[in-house]
Each structure stands twice: as C-alpha cells, then as structure tokens.
Design an enzyme around this catalytic site. Structure first.
Site, mmCIF file in Angstrom:
data_model
loop_
_atom_site.group_PDB
_atom_site.id
_atom_site.type_symbol
_atom_site.label_atom_id
_atom_site.label_comp_id
_atom_site.label_asym_id
_atom_site.label_seq_id
_atom_site.Cartn_x
_atom_site.Cartn_y
_atom_site.Cartn_z
ATOM 1 C CG HIS A 158 -31.128 101.903 69.277
ATOM 2 N ND1 HIS A 158 -30.753 102.822 70.348
ATOM 3 C CD2 HIS A 158 -30.744 102.632 68.255
ATOM 4 C CE1 HIS A 158 -29.876 103.738 69.883
ATOM 5 N NE2 HIS A 158 -29.863 103.602 68.731
ATOM 6 C CB SER B 261 -29.487 103.928 84.306
ATOM 7 O OG SER B 261 -29.799 105.413 83.643
ATOM 8 C CG ASP C 179 -32.208 105.663 73.303
ATOM 9 O OD1 ASP C 179 -31.836 105.716 74.582
ATOM 10 O OD2 ASP C 179 -31.630 105.039 72.696
ATOM 11 C CG HIS D 255 -34.921 101.072 73.391
ATOM 12 N ND1 HIS D 255 -35.251 101.818 72.225
ATOM 13 C CD2 HIS D 255 -33.440 101.300 73.515
ATOM 14 C CE1 HIS D 255 -34.374 102.406 71.861
ATOM 15 N NE2 HIS D 255 -33.246 102.063 72.512
ATOM 16 C CG MET E 218 -24.577 98.851 71.947
ATOM 17 S SD MET E 218 -23.856 99.555 73.613
ATOM 18 C CE MET E 218 -25.295 100.691 73.997
ATOM 19 C CB SER F 16 -33.064 100.914 77.518
ATOM 20 O OG SER F 16 -31.805 100.523 77.614
ATOM 21 C CG MET G 287 -29.007 108.677 69.466
ATOM 22 S SD MET G 287 -29.713 107.142 70.335
ATOM 23 C CE MET G 287 -28.560 107.065 71.974
ATOM 24 C CG ASP H 116 -30.053 100.284 73.911
ATOM 25 O OD1 ASP H 116 -30.376 101.088 72.823
ATOM 26 O OD2 ASP H 116 -30.589 100.583 74.990
ATOM 27 C CG MET I 94 -26.758 102.287 68.871
ATOM 28 S SD MET I 94 -26.657 102.334 70.552
ATOM 29 C CE MET I 94 -27.845 101.103 71.116
HETATM 30 C C1 DX5 Z 1 -27.443 104.287 74.827
HETATM 31 C C2 DX5 Z 1 -28.653 103.568 74.582
HETATM 32 C C3 DX5 Z 1 -29.691 103.923 75.588
HETATM 33 C C4 DX5 Z 1 -29.451 103.912 77.138
HETATM 34 C C5 DX5 Z 1 -30.580 104.468 77.835
HETATM 35 O O1 DX5 Z 1 -26.445 103.820 73.694
HETATM 36 O O2 DX5 Z 1 -29.169 103.678 73.121
HETATM 37 O O3 DX5 Z 1 -30.837 103.050 75.064
HETATM 38 O O4 DX5 Z 1 -29.064 102.572 77.391
HETATM 39 O O5 DX5 Z 1 -30.068 104.382 79.106
HETATM 40 P P1 DX5 Z 1 -30.176 105.944 79.814
HETATM 41 O O6 DX5 Z 1 -31.715 105.924 80.233
HETATM 42 O O7 DX5 Z 1 -29.709 105.149 81.285
HETATM 43 O O8 DX5 Z 1 -29.541 106.766 79.404
HETATM 44 ZN ZN ZN Z 2 -31.118 102.938 72.707
#
Ligand code: DX5
Ligand code: ZN
Length: 211
Positions: free
Chosen positions: A63, A193, A171, A30, A34, A6, A133, A32, A65
C-alpha cells in the site's frame, strides 16, 4: 472474509520471528509504505520489504502512501504481488496502472475517506484491487469511519453489474466490532493494531476470518 495483516504496529525487534506465526493464519501481508509527504508519517521502503519477503509465504499487498508512486513502482514490484497507490497522489492514474501491470504485478487503487467511489469509476475495469480507506492514512490504531460502509457496498454492486474483477479491500480501524459492518461486501480487510497489539493475535485473526 480474508485478512491482510498490516505490519505497521508489529514489534520491529526481530520482526521476522514475530511475523512467522501470524503468516500461517492470515491471507495477505499488507505493507504500509509512507513517505512523510503524502501522509504525515514515514514507515519503511522497498529494501525492508525485500528483506522480510524471505520469511513470508502469503500474498504481499503493498500500500503506497507516497506522493509520486511512478518513480518507485519497479522497486516495489520485486517483492509485491499487489501494488496499491492513491487516487489522490500525483500520477496519471492510467499510466501508473499500466506501469504496475508491465512489472507483472496486480494493480490496486485506494481512496481516502473524503474521496467518493464515483470519482474512480473510469479506472475500475483495469484494477485487480480497490482499497477503501476507513481512516485517514498515516497511522495505525485510529477509529473506523462508517462512511466507508456505503463505499464497499457500492463497489460490490458495480462489480456485479459490470463484471469487473477487482478485489474489494478496506483499511483502518478493523476489529471484531467494526468488521461485521463490512464483511458481506469486502473480499479482504486490512487489520493492524487489533492483531499486533493484542495478547491473543491468532485468536483475533480467527475471529475476523470467521466473518
Ligand atoms: C493507515 C494504514 C493502515 C493501518 C491499519 O495509514 O494504511 O494499514 O496501519 O492499522 P489499524 O488496523 O490499526 O487501523
Ligand atoms: Zn494500509
């Protein structure tokens, strides 16, 4: 276990340079996405993915969201190998899966921590990925929620029993301490992270891949 990186918490100053060494070791990138509506945070959109796609060699796992996935599937299809949207978003699930397939992209469905696998049973035969999730979507760096363990276990049992073909993905909060709880059930795990905020990112990828 395969690893999906991610990039949410990567250093965006020269993101392409920061991604390159990691792209060699991980299996998926991946993305993300949002919208500030489905989740209380805004990240990036399709133009950003299109631009960094050029410097990535691995499978792109997008992904979404976002509240209205249908509106943007065609845009995200351009640079994605998988598009995963949320069961809890506003869409007719079967239509959205069809739309993704029409764009020649593999379809994934994701469930938030309070949604049960039992709620998505009817969609499982048509999916190429199910994303559980293990944190509330919205932010990187949160703690792994153990109620996700039973979900990935059940998804594996259902796949074996029924001959389904989806990949099982998880995830949120994945690191070397939490991954051993899920590695026997998942095909890949998303990690952000633990890799991007570490002084030893490649070592951390190797630790996850060894599980
Ligand atoms: C959360 C994201 C994840 C997240 C993963 O909304 O979908 O992909 O960033 O990050 P870590 O590994 O730091 O939880
Ligand atoms: Zn994600």
């Amino acid at each position: 276990m395969d690893v999906a990186l991610s990039i949410l918490t990567i250093d965006y100053n020269n993101v392409e340079k920061n991604l390159k060494p990691l792209d060699e070791y991980v299996d998926y990138i991946h993305m993300d996405v949002m919208d500030g509506v489905f989740v209380p945070n805004i990240s990036f959109g399709y133009s950003f993915i299109d631009s960094i796609k050029k410097s990535i060699t691995k499978t792109v796992d997008t992904h979404l969201m976002i509240e209205y996935p249908d509106k943007y599937i065609e845009k995200f299809a351009k640079s994605s190998d998988y598009i995963t949207f949320h069961f809890e978003a506003k869409s007719d699930i079967n239509k959205t899966i069809d739309l993704i397939h029409k764009c020649n992209v593999k379809a994934g469905l994701s469930i938030k921590p309070n949604t049960k696998v039992e709620e998505i049973l009817e969609y499982l035969p048509n999916l190429e990925m199910v994303l559980v999730m293990s944190v509330e979507p919205g932010f990187g760096g949160q703690s792994f929620m153990p109620n996700s363990i039973e979900k990935v276990k059940l998804l594996k049992e259902l796949r074996e029993k029924n001959g389904y073909h989806y990949l099982i993905n998880i995830d949120g909060g994945i690191n070397d301490k939490t991954a051993p709880f899920i590695s026997e059930y998942v095909d890949l795990a998303v990690s952000g992270s633990y890799i991007c905020n570490s002084a030893t990112p490649i070592e951390n990828v190797k630790k996850l891949k060894a599980l």
